[in-house]
Scaffold this active site. Sequence first.
Site, mmCIF file in Angstrom:
data_model
loop_
_atom_site.group_PDB
_atom_site.id
_atom_site.type_symbol
_atom_site.label_atom_id
_atom_site.label_comp_id
_atom_site.label_asym_id
_atom_site.label_seq_id
_atom_site.Cartn_x
_atom_site.Cartn_y
_atom_site.Cartn_z
ATOM 1 N N SER A 166 0.830 -1.188 -0.202
ATOM 2 C CA SER A 166 0.025 -0.056 -0.082
ATOM 3 C C SER A 166 1.001 1.395 -0.039
ATOM 4 O O SER A 166 1.659 1.437 -0.953
ATOM 5 C CB SER A 166 -0.958 0.009 1.036
ATOM 6 O OG SER A 166 -1.820 0.701 0.738
ATOM 7 N N GLU A 200 -12.509 7.869 -10.899
ATOM 8 C CA GLU A 200 -13.055 9.142 -11.999
ATOM 9 C C GLU A 200 -11.908 9.093 -13.045
ATOM 10 O O GLU A 200 -10.881 8.803 -12.616
ATOM 11 C CB GLU A 200 -13.069 10.243 -10.935
ATOM 12 C CG GLU A 200 -13.500 11.421 -11.729
ATOM 13 C CD GLU A 200 -13.577 12.711 -10.820
ATOM 14 O OE1 GLU A 200 -14.567 13.070 -10.393
ATOM 15 O OE2 GLU A 200 -12.472 13.256 -10.651
ATOM 16 N N HIS A 258 -4.027 -0.996 -4.538
ATOM 17 C CA HIS A 258 -5.468 -0.941 -4.417
ATOM 18 C C HIS A 258 -6.204 -0.706 -5.659
ATOM 19 O O HIS A 258 -7.269 0.081 -5.610
ATOM 20 C CB HIS A 258 -5.910 -0.244 -3.168
ATOM 21 C CG HIS A 258 -5.432 -0.284 -1.788
ATOM 22 N ND1 HIS A 258 -5.647 -1.397 -1.060
ATOM 23 C CD2 HIS A 258 -4.574 0.633 -1.227
ATOM 24 C CE1 HIS A 258 -5.029 -1.121 0.097
ATOM 25 N NE2 HIS A 258 -4.241 -0.385 0.157
#
Lengths: 271, 271
Positions: A134, A152, A176
């Site tokens: 991460s 988006e 992710h």
Amino acid sequence: MADQETTPRGTLIIIGGHEDRDPKGKRTILREFARRSKGGKVVLATVASHQPEGYFDEYEAAFADLESGELVELYVEERSQASDRDKLDVLDDAAGIFFSGGDQLRITSQIGDTRIEDKVRRLYERGGVIAGTSAGASVMSETMLVQGTSRETHRIGDLHMAPGMGLVRDVIIDQHFAERGRMGRLLGAVAHNPRVLGLGIDEDTAIVLEGDRFEVIGSGGVYVVDGSHVTYCNVAEARAECSLSMHDVRVHVLSSGDHFDLKARQPSHPR
Amino acid sequence: MADQETTPRGTLIIIGGHEDRDPKGKRTILREFARRSKGGKVVLATVASHQPEGYFDEYEAAFADLESGELVELYVEERSQASDRDKLDVLDDAAGIFFSGGDQLRITSQIGDTRIEDKVRRLYERGGVIAGTSAGASVMSETMLVQGTSRETHRIGDLHMAPGMGLVRDVIIDQHFAERGRMGRLLGAVAHNPRVLGLGIDEDTAIVLEGDRFEVIGSGGVYVVDGSHVTYCNVAEARAECSLSMHDVRVHVLSSGDHFDLKARQPSHPR
């Protein structure tokens, strides 16, 4: 010798977050990390987190039967601690370092350009294993993604990048990846300068990088966004808030077992 | 004449869902639909919905000051109604049809291969405007996406496709695209047969297709996934649940004003 640019002999394991840590699970990625640290001491660097409590116990349980060596925690509350003798000593005889998740800016602002970072780099150069999940993954690259809207299409102006640890050059890493719908922002990052190759890594998925080549392990996908043949891009012309336009991007979707050569920008699938 | 394959002279407006319908908003897409239907009668086909109540009022308010003509609703509760004289009459003198959202399978199962569908096709052939948003967008293609996990890299076996209305050939359309993180499933769909070009359309974004060329309008992005030069793909070999691997995909990210030629598979950006 230490000041010369040397080709690192170590391994980077760059993980898209949420790797399987269930003591009863397959733990493909942690298993690979343990295997490559060959029973040597492993440092869990929880510095990305504002609240590192609990991380150590969770990773200790996850690693318990994976034949890894002693697990010790490295936490830096404030930057001033990054030259503390006891913090530095922890790294001395480590075989591997594992950066857990949190905020990538905490890693760079707390240990960037400190003796701790120097020790991490040297460990990598002399053949150690550096893993990051991460935030710990994002920070591996020269320029890192810090913030940008997920789910988006990239809007011009909506990306926050910063200098990373630079253990791997000419790439930008997002994590992710499919889970948070981040193709839009990775394409946006690459649009800024196609010199960097975009690497989008899914959860419970990692790339294992040695030299210029990596292999994919874990249960999800790795997306490679190659902008070197882009024929049109509006990042420099369009008004802020406009939606990205970028033509002729080359994309590879990789899964477990696939290889990729960063220099040649070429995937392969061993039969 | 009617049985011959004719090149449609009409326009398709294929919308990624959630187009601006606020009577005080810009309503770029609805405005374009109204402009192209030239004040003629517009049919709102709410057949994709199980509960069409409210759609008509909302679109009537949205179109109120856009100089569109009379708005009438077409709903088919059951397939048997698809040959009712009064349902068919509604379409006779229409200039445009607008398919609202819901479930694409409701559209094809209720009106597929009926006289209503035939009338839609003829309207398109003789120069009418056919718009569809969300489910109404998916249904435009020959083979349509029905179901598949969003926010995940495509897993082999996890896609449900079905025959669509086929108003546009050789493409497969996905909607709510960046917003729902659907790059994974669109890549998965294209992997099945790169003959089809993948079109992922964001919310409040549309393609306006005439002949073989479309233009992008609206506030978001349109993703074109071109698999024609793919060098490796595991859809046929990998076990179900494996993660997709597909090398050398060409991707274009398009935004408002960009053009695309479906035959040449080539984007352009008019200066």
